[in-house]
Design an enzyme around this catalytic site. Structure first.
Site, PDB file in Angstrom:
ATOM      1  N   LEU A 119      10.419  -0.536   3.773  1.00  0.00           N
ATOM      2  CA  LEU A 119       8.998  -0.609   4.142  1.00  0.00           C
ATOM      3  C   LEU A 119       8.501  -2.048   4.252  1.00  0.00           C
ATOM      4  O   LEU A 119       7.352  -2.271   4.625  1.00  0.00           O
ATOM      5  CB  LEU A 119       8.138   0.125   3.097  1.00  0.00           C
ATOM      6  CG  LEU A 119       7.931   1.625   3.273  1.00  0.00           C
ATOM      7  CD1 LEU A 119       9.230   2.381   3.074  1.00  0.00           C
ATOM      8  CD2 LEU A 119       6.881   2.147   2.308  1.00  0.00           C
ATOM      9  N   ASN A 155       8.288  -9.436  -1.677  1.00  0.00           N
ATOM     10  CA  ASN A 155       8.015 -10.888  -1.822  1.00  0.00           C
ATOM     11  C   ASN A 155       6.529 -11.158  -2.101  1.00  0.00           C
ATOM     12  O   ASN A 155       6.102 -12.302  -2.156  1.00  0.00           O
ATOM     13  CB  ASN A 155       8.478 -11.661  -0.580  1.00  0.00           C
ATOM     14  CG  ASN A 155       7.629 -11.352   0.643  1.00  0.00           C
ATOM     15  OD1 ASN A 155       6.776 -10.473   0.613  1.00  0.00           O
ATOM     16  ND2 ASN A 155       7.856 -12.080   1.719  1.00  0.00           N
ATOM     17  N   PHE A 215       3.953 -10.886  -0.259  1.00  0.00           N
ATOM     18  CA  PHE A 215       3.176 -11.544   0.803  1.00  0.00           C
ATOM     19  C   PHE A 215       1.850 -10.808   1.003  1.00  0.00           C
ATOM     20  O   PHE A 215       0.772 -11.409   0.924  1.00  0.00           O
ATOM     21  CB  PHE A 215       3.991 -11.593   2.109  1.00  0.00           C
ATOM     22  CG  PHE A 215       3.194 -12.093   3.282  1.00  0.00           C
ATOM     23  CD1 PHE A 215       2.414 -13.229   3.178  1.00  0.00           C
ATOM     24  CD2 PHE A 215       3.215 -11.427   4.507  1.00  0.00           C
ATOM     25  CE1 PHE A 215       1.653 -13.692   4.253  1.00  0.00           C
ATOM     26  CE2 PHE A 215       2.470 -11.879   5.582  1.00  0.00           C
ATOM     27  CZ  PHE A 215       1.688 -13.008   5.460  1.00  0.00           C
ATOM     28  N   LYS A 251      11.383 -11.985  11.805  1.00  0.00           N
ATOM     29  CA  LYS A 251      12.552 -12.135  10.924  1.00  0.00           C
ATOM     30  C   LYS A 251      12.567 -11.006   9.883  1.00  0.00           C
ATOM     31  O   LYS A 251      13.611 -10.454   9.567  1.00  0.00           O
ATOM     32  CB  LYS A 251      12.515 -13.485  10.202  1.00  0.00           C
ATOM     33  CG  LYS A 251      12.911 -14.644  11.074  1.00  0.00           C
ATOM     34  CD  LYS A 251      12.947 -15.899  10.212  1.00  0.00           C
ATOM     35  CE  LYS A 251      13.233 -17.127  11.032  1.00  0.00           C
ATOM     36  NZ  LYS A 251      12.992 -18.365  10.274  1.00  0.00           N
ATOM     37  N   PHE A 285       0.834  -1.212   0.000  1.00  0.00           N
ATOM     38  CA  PHE A 285       0.000   0.000   0.000  1.00  0.00           C
ATOM     39  C   PHE A 285       0.871   1.266   0.000  1.00  0.00           C
ATOM     40  O   PHE A 285       0.892   2.027  -0.983  1.00  0.00           O
ATOM     41  CB  PHE A 285      -0.944  -0.079   1.212  1.00  0.00           C
ATOM     42  CG  PHE A 285      -1.530   1.213   1.668  1.00  0.00           C
ATOM     43  CD1 PHE A 285      -2.138   2.085   0.771  1.00  0.00           C
ATOM     44  CD2 PHE A 285      -1.507   1.562   3.015  1.00  0.00           C
ATOM     45  CE1 PHE A 285      -2.679   3.289   1.204  1.00  0.00           C
ATOM     46  CE2 PHE A 285      -2.053   2.757   3.456  1.00  0.00           C
ATOM     47  CZ  PHE A 285      -2.626   3.625   2.553  1.00  0.00           C
ATOM     48  N   TYR A 303       5.122  -7.954  15.952  1.00  0.00           N
ATOM     49  CA  TYR A 303       5.204  -6.733  15.143  1.00  0.00           C
ATOM     50  C   TYR A 303       5.844  -5.608  15.962  1.00  0.00           C
ATOM     51  O   TYR A 303       6.847  -5.025  15.542  1.00  0.00           O
ATOM     52  CB  TYR A 303       3.794  -6.345  14.701  1.00  0.00           C
ATOM     53  CG  TYR A 303       3.729  -5.130  13.799  1.00  0.00           C
ATOM     54  CD1 TYR A 303       4.179  -5.188  12.487  1.00  0.00           C
ATOM     55  CD2 TYR A 303       3.182  -3.937  14.256  1.00  0.00           C
ATOM     56  CE1 TYR A 303       4.101  -4.072  11.660  1.00  0.00           C
ATOM     57  CE2 TYR A 303       3.104  -2.820  13.432  1.00  0.00           C
ATOM     58  CZ  TYR A 303       3.556  -2.893  12.131  1.00  0.00           C
ATOM     59  OH  TYR A 303       3.475  -1.796  11.311  1.00  0.00           O
TER      60      TYR A 303
END
Ligand SMILES: NC(=O)c1ccc[n+]([C@@H]2O[C@H](COP(=O)([O-])OP(=O)(O)OC[C@H]3O[C@@H](n4cnc5c(N)ncnc54)[C@H](O)[C@@H]3O)[C@@H](O)[C@H]2O)c1
Length: 308
Positions: free
Chosen positions: A71, A32, A34, A89, A11, A143
């Site tokens: 980001l 990646n 995700f 990770k 985003f 997080y």
């Protein structure tokens, strides 16, 4: 300049890539996919100054660049809790890889940190000097603590290797290209209202959040990266504070339809209130948000109408 953006198909990343290209830079976007989508950068792929690379930042990468914006990290609770160990990770190993590259090529390096480093804040609104109130072992910790550790790494590289860092703490930001199913409150409400479903409020709806429109945030990123007075951390967000009930009612007003508001139990560690103190950004960047919530919501609704 040649600029690397990790998480560039997400985003915020996609808006940042677009802005950097418009400013005349070359952009390498690594992601990646995700939570990001190729569709978010599809309109940039014809631009000869844009390059997309599918890569996971946990694995090392090398590019000759002048600046790095880091980001990459799932940002909404369902996404970052899906694989919490992977989330840590991404924050920690990903930061080490960005910092290692920045050291090697002498690039200025930017970290997209978060208001979540303040946890459930006891100080309100939150200035950058506040150390936070974070649960280290809860569901959100992968997080929050990952981002806190990334900040530590940035400052250790700065102190140890004189690295040219910039650390921004982002508060809730919304706008076009948010993932429709990412569970964040603005996209949740808009998607529910557009589908004619009831709007879900967790708890009684008196908890507050502040919402920054994406264009305002990206303007702050670019100004912060360009200045040399401070390395951060710096809060960026909209200090306007709204209850979840107010947000739900405004969304219903703008979308129309017959949806009702329903209440569900509050999830664990959900902060009661969150509002940035942006005194520092105002002084150093001459920055403050320009887009009012109602206007920003209208733009986001226009986008989501094409998706739902
Ligand atoms: N949007 C907000 O309100 C907000 C608030 C605070 C902080 N942030 C931070 O800003 C950044 C961008 O957030 P967003 O809202 O655009 O979320 P997003 O999920 O849309 O974007 C994150 C991007 O990172 C990619 N990514 C995730 N893990 C990766 C990995 N291991 N390797 C490579 N790419 C990976 C995802 O595919 C996605 O494209 C995140 O670091 C987030 O923590 C966002």
């Amino acid at each position: 300049m040649r600029i690397l953006v990790t998480g560039g198909a997400g985003f915020l990343g996609s808006h940042l890539c677009e802005r950097l290209l418009n400013d005349g830079n070359e952009v390498i976007c690594i992601d990646n996919l995700f939570t990001g989508q190729k569709a978010n950068v599809a309109h940039l792929r014809e631009n000869p100054n844009f390059e997309f690379v599918r890569h996971d930042i946990i694995d090392p990468f090398k590019y000759e660049v002048d600046q790095i914006y880091n980001l990459a990290c799932p940002a909404s609770p369902p996404h970052y809790q899906y694989n919490p160990i992977k989330t840590i990770k991404t924050s920690v190993q990903g930061a080490i890889n960005c910092l290692g590259l920045a050291k090697r090529v002498k690039a200025r390096v930017f970290q997209a940190s978060t208001s979540e480093v303040y946890g459930d804040p006891i100080v309100h609104p939150q200035p950058e000097s506040y150390w936070g109130n974070v649960n280290p072992i809860g569901r959100r910790s992968c997080y929050d603590e990952g981002k806190r550790c990334a900040e530590t790494l940035f400052f250790d590289y700065h102190r140890e290797h004189n690295l040219d860092i910039r650390v921004i703490r982002i508060f809730n930001t919304y706008g076009p290209r948010m993932h429709p199913n990412d569970g964040r409150v603005v996209s949740n409400f808009i998607v529910q209202a557009l589908k004619g479903e009831d709007l879900t409020i967790y708890g009684d709806g008196t908890q507050t959040r502040s919402f920054c429109y994406v264009d305002d945030l990206i303007e702050g990123f670019v100004r912060f990266m360009a200045q040399t007075e401070i390395v951060g951390p710096m809060n960026l967000g909209n200090p306007g504070e709204f209850t979840m009930l107010q947000l739900a009612e405004l969304t219903l007003k703008l979308v129309g339809g017959k949806s009702q508001i329903v209440h569900r139990p509050l999830p664990a560690d959900d902060p009661r209130q969150r509002r940035p103190d942006i005194t520092l950004a105002k002084r150093v960047l001459n920055w403050e948000p320009q887009v009012p919530l109602e206007e920003g919501l209208k733009r986001a609704i226009t986008y989501f109408r094409t998706k739902v």
